[in-house]
Design an enzyme around this catalytic site. Structure first.
Site: not given
Ligand code: GLA
Length: 786
Positions: A443, A477-478, A480, A548
Site C-alpha cells: 500500500r 488503530w490500523d 495495513n 473491510d
Molecule cells: C484500511 C482499513 C479501512 C480504512 C483504510 C484507511 O484499509 O481497513 O477501514 O481505515 O485503511 O486508509
C-alpha cells in the site's frame, strides 16, 4: 482445581473438564488425558499405557526404562534427539553447537490466582476461581530450565498454558523454536477446524480430516493475519453445534505464529501452537529468561457451540481491558467509505450533523486528516493535522463535533511510515529495510522498526498529543501492510531473527502504555480489516474491525466464522453503501443492518446520498439497536445454521437470564418455490412462555418492478424517464414487510422449532408471505412473558 496425587500425577479440573499429566519413571512429563471431567483420584495409572515388548525398531530412550521410546509417548513438551522423531516443541542450540536437550521433571508449585506475563498479553483472574501450576523441568546436561505454566479458570472450562525458558548456564543459548503448547493425543480420529481467509474474506471455516503427516497454519507477515487465525479446533468427526467432543486452542499473540498438527506413524496426534519458528531464533543470555505467549484452551463434549461460548466468556471476563468489560459501546459513524481522502472540515461537519440526526453517538474521522495525506502514497509517520483540510486543527473539529452532541474518534496507523514524510527524511533508519535491496512496498508504505525503543517513544509522544488535542474518545488503530525486507538497523547482526517477535513486544509496550494512560479511550484495532483480529490485540483493545467487507452476504460468512472464537462484544460491523464497495453487489439497507447489528454497530456510507426511504429505515434501525444494544453486544451467542454448508445463516443471541433473545435469519440466494422452513431456537428457558415477533422491517417497492401495477389503480412505468413516479413512490413509501407474531413455550421453540412464514413463490403476495430475495434477511425478537 489443581490436585497432585501421590503418584506424581497432576489433575487440572474445571467445572466440566479434566486435564491430567503424569511424571513418568523416566521423569518425562506425559500427557494422559484431556476431556470430560473425571474425579480427583489417587491413581491415574490406568490412563497410562506402555509397551510390554520393544516397539519395533523405535529407539529405546534409555537402558533404565524398558521398551520406552519417546516416539510412542504422549508428551507435554517435546524435544529432538532422544528418541522422539516428531515435531519438537522446544529446540535449543547450545554454545558448543549441540542441539540435543531432554527436559525432566524437577519440581512444581501451585498458587491461587495468576501471575502477569510481563510484556505479553494474557488472561487474568476477575472475580472468578483461578489457580495456577508451574512445573519446572530441567536438562541434566546443560543448565537450562523450562517452566510450564498452567492456569485453570474453573467456571469457564478454560485452561491456559505458556512456557518459560531459563538459561542457568554461564554462556548464551539460542532458542530456535519454543511452542507455547504441546499436547499429544493418543489417536487421530479428529477433524481439524481452522479459520482461513484473506482481505475482505476473513475467517472462513475450514474443516479437514486428520491424516498421517504434518499440517500447519501460520503467518510470516508480522501480523497474525487473515490467512490463518491463531485458532485451531480438534473435533470429533461427527461433531455438531450441540453434540460431540471438541477441543479449541487459541494463541494470545498478534505476530508470526504457527499452529501445527502432526499424526505420527503410531497415530499419536500432536498439537502445537506458538511463535512461528520460521525465521525466528532468540539468543538467551546467561541467567536470562524467555517467556512464550499464552495459549487458551477449552474442551466441550456438547459441541462447537459450547466451545465458542467458553471462549466468549473467557474473552469477555478474563482478557479484554477491565474498564471495557460489559461497558456499552457507542454507535458510531465512520467517514472512510463516505469520503475516502476527499474532505474538509465543512464536509465532515455536514456528515456529522446527519449522523447525529439519524441517532449516532460517535463520529470517527478515518484516514486522510494529517499533513498532505490526499492519497495513500504519503505522510504516514507525521501525526500532525493537515491545515488545508482542517484549518482549525483536530481541536477545532472535535469541539464542533462535540457541540453537535457526538463524541470524536480518530484513525491512526502508527506502525507505518511513508517514504514521502518528514519522519522518513529525519529517520530513514527507523524503517524495516535492507540497505542493499530496493524495499518492496505494501500500500505504498514501509513499516517502522517497532523493535527500536526510540520509535516507540516517538510514537508514544506523537499519539498522546493527538489524543489530547482532539479530545479523542475512540481510536481506530490500523496496520495495513505485511512485512518484507526483514532487517532492523537497531538490532545487532546476530539478533536479526529476533525482529519479528521484538516487533510485537514493541507494539505491546506502546499500546499497553497508551491503554493505561488513556483509560477512557475506546481502542478498536484494525489491519486492513481482520488481518490482526486476535486475542493479543484484544487484551489491549477490546474491539476489532472484523473486515473491510460490509456486504451483508459476505459479512454473514465472516461474522459466522469469527464467532467460533470471538464474542460479539469484540466485533466491529458497519452498514456500508449499496452497491457494496467491495463486491459491487446490490443489497438493501435492512439486510446490511440485520447482519451488522450482531456486533458493534456503525454506519460507514455517505449519509448525504441517502434516499428518504433509507433515512427513515436507518432511524428505525438505530432505535432498535439502542433498545437491544446490551443483548447484541453482550448476549450469549448460538449458531443455528451455517452459511458454509447451507443457503442460510441463522444465529441467535440470548440474555443471561433467558428473558429475551434475538434471532437473525439470512438467506444467500432466493430459491424458486422454497419449502416451508422451521428453525429450532436455542438457549431459551424451556419452561417459559415467549412472545416472538419480527422486527419491523421495510422493503423498497422498487423491488416489485412492474408487479407494482397489480397493487395500484393506475399504471406505473418502471423504466426510463417515466419511471420517475415509480422512484418517487418507492423513495417515500415505507412498505412494511411481513410481520409474524407467535406466543408459545420455550420448549416448543427449541425442540419443535419456530415455523417461519412461507417465502414468496411467484404465485401471489400478501402480508403472510416473506419476500426475502437474494441476500435478504429477517430479525425476530423473542421475549419471555411468563
Ligand atoms: C484500511 C482499513 C479501512 C480504512 C483504510 C484507511 O484499509 O481497513 O477501514 O481505515 O485503511 O486508509
Amino acid at each position: 482445581m489443581i490436585y497432585v496425587n501421590n503418584n506424581n500425577e497432576f489433575h487440572l479440573s474445571t467445572a466440566n473438564t479434566s486435564y491430567i499429566m503424569k511424571v513418568l519413571k523416566s521423569n518425562h512429563l506425559s500427557h494422559l488425558y484431556y476431556g470430560r471431567r473425571i474425579k480427583d483420584r489417587n491413581d491415574y495409572s490406568n490412563l497410562y499405557r506402555s509397551y510390554a515388548t520393544p516397539v519395533g525398531n523405535e529407539t529405546d530412550y534409555s537402558k533404565k526404562c524398558n521398551n520406552y521410546s519417546l516416539n510412542v509417548t504422549n508428551l507435554e513438551i517435546a524435544t529432538y534427539g532422544k528418541s522422539d522423531y516428531g515435531e519438537p516443541s522446544l529446540q535449543i542450540e547450545m554454545e558448543d553447537n549441540s542441539r540435543v536437550s531432554d527436559f525432566l521433571y524437577q519440581s512444581h508449585i501451585i498458587y491461587e490466582g495468576n501471575k502477569q506475563l510481563i510484556g505479553l498479553p494474557h488472561t487474568f483472574q476477575n472475580e472468578d476461581k483461578v489457580e495456577s501450576l508451574e512445573i519446572t523441568l530441567y536438562d541434566q546436561i546443560v543448565d537450562v530450565y523450562v517452566v510450564l505454566i498452567y492456569k485453570v479458570f474453573y467456571d469457564r472450562d478454560i485452561i491456559t498454558r505458556s512456557m518459560k525458558i531459563i538459561n542457568g548456564e554461564s554462556s548464551k543459548i539460542k532458542i530456535e523454536k519454543a511452542m507455547s503448547l504441546n499436547i499429544d493425543f493418543e489417536n487421530n480420529n479428529y477433524d481439524l477446524i481452522t479459520l482461513e481467509g484473506k482481505w475482505i474474506r476473513e475467517k472462513h471455516i475450514q474443516k479437514q480430516r486428520l491424516k498421517k503427516g504434518v499440517y500447519y497454519i501460520n503467518s510470516k507477515r508480522f501480523t497474525s493475519s487473515a490467512d490463518h487465525n491463531p485458532f485451531m479446533c480438534l473435533a470429533d468427526i461427527d461433531v455438531t453445534e450441540d453434540y460431540g467432543s471438541c477441543y479449541g486452542f487459541a494463541l494470545i499473540y498478534s505476530g508470526n505464529h504457527q499452529g501445527l498438527v502432526e499424526v505420527n506413524p503410531h497415530n499419536r496426534t500432536r498439537i502445537q501452537m506458538g511463535i512461528n519458528p520460521f525465521d525466528f531464533s532468540w539468543i538467551l543470555d546467561e541467567k536470562k529468561e524467555f517467556q512464550t505467549p499464552e495459549v487458551i484452551m477449552t474442551y466441550s463434549y456438547r459441541g462447537l457451540g459450547d466451545m465458542s461460548r467458553n471462549f466468549h466468556n473467557a474473552i469477555n471476563y478474563n482478557l479484554i481491558p477491565k474498564q471495557w468489560q460489559f461497558r456499552k459501546r457507542p454507535l458510531l459513524y465512520n467517514s472512510w467509505e463516505a469520503v475516502y481522502f476527499d474532505f474538509n472540515e465543512k464536509k465532515l461537519l455536514k456528515l456529522a450533523k446527519m449522523a447525529k440526526e439519524l441517532g449516532m453517538e460517535l463520529f470517527v474521522l478515518d484516514d486522510g486528516w494529517f499533513k498532505g495525506r490526499n492519497d495513500d502514497t504519503t505522510s504516514l509517520g507525521d501525526w500532525i493535522e493537515d491545515n488545508k483540510k482542517l484549518p482549525n486543527g483536530l481541536a477545532g473539529l472535535s469541539s464542533k463535533i462535540n457541540e453537535l452532541g457526538l463524541q470524536f474518534g480518530i484513525w491512526v496507523e502508527p506502525e507505518m511510515i511513508s517514504k514521502e514524510s518528514d519522519l522518513y527524511r529525519r529517520h530513514p533508519n527507523w524503517v524495516i529495510k535492507l540497505d542493499n535491496r530496493e524495499s518492496s512496498l505494501g500500500r505504498n508504505q514501509l513499516m517502522l522498526d517497532m523493535a527500536n525503543p526510540n520509535v516507540i517513544s516517538y510514537l508514544y509522544n506523537q499519539l498522546s498529543s493527538v489524543f489530547k488535542r482532539g479530545k479523542v474518545r475512540y481510536v481506530k488503530w490500523d496496520m495495513n501492510r505485511s512485512v518484507t525486507d526483514i532487517y532492523s538497523s537497531y538490532l545487532p547482526k546476530h539478533r536479526q531473527k529476533e525482529l519479528a517477535h521484538r516487533y510485537i513486544l514493541g507494539l505491546y509496550d506502546l499500546i499497553g502504555r497508551l491503554k493505561n494512560d488513556f483509560e477512557d479511550i475506546l481502542f478498536e484495532s484494525c489491519a486492513s480489516g481482520g488481518n490482526r483480529y486476535d486475542l493479543g490485540m484484544l487484551y489491549y483493545m477490546p474491539q476489532t474491525w472484523a473486515s473491510d467487507n460490509t456486504d451483508p452476504g459476505e459479512r454473514m460468512n465472516i461474522q459466522y466464522g469469527s464467532s467460533l472464537l470471538y464474542p460479539l462484544s469484540t466485533l466491529g460491523a458497519h452498514v456500508g453503501s449499496n452497491p457494496s464497495h467491495q463486491v459491487l453487489r446490490q443489497n438493501n439497507i435492512e439486510s446490511r443492518f440485520n447482519v451488522a447489528c450482531f456486533g458493534l454497530l456503525g454506519y460507514e456510507l455517505n449519509l448525504n446520498n441517502l434516499s428518504n426511504f433509507e433515512k427513515k429505515a436507518i432511524k428505525k434501525q438505530v432505535e432498535f439497536y439502542k433498545k437491544h444494544r446490551k443483548l447484541l453486544q453482550f448476549g450469549t451467542f448460538y449458531r443455528i445454521k451455517s452459511p458454509f454448508n447451507s443457503n442460510h445463516a441463522v444465529w441467535m443471541v440470548v440474555s443471561k437470564d433467558k428473558d429475551e433473545a434475538l434471532l437473525g435469519y439470512y438467506q444467500k440466494l432466493q430459491e424458486s418455490n422454497e419449502n416451508l422452513e422451521t428453525v429450532k431456537l436455542k438457549g431459551l428457558d424451556k419452561n417459559a412462555s415467549y412472545h416472538l415477533e419480527s422486527r419491523e422491517q421495510y422493503m423498497n417497492i422498487e423491488r416489485f418492478g412492474e408487479l407494482i401495477n397489480d397493487y395500484v389503480p393506475f399504471n406505473v412505468k418502471t423504466n426510463g424517464l417515466r419511471g420517475i413516479v415509480h422512484k418517487t413512490i418507492s423513495d417515500n413509501y415505507m412498505f412494511k414487510n411481513d410481520v409474524q407474531k407467535i406466543d408459545t413455550f420455550g420448549d416448543s421453540l427449541m425442540y419443535a422449532g419456530f415455523k417461519l412464514l412461507q417465502q414468496f413463490n411467484g404465485a401471489g403476495f400478501n402480508e403472510n408471505v416473506r419476500y426475502i430475495g437474494d441476500f435478504g434477511s429477517r430479525i425476530y425478537y423473542i421475549k419471555r412473558f411468563q
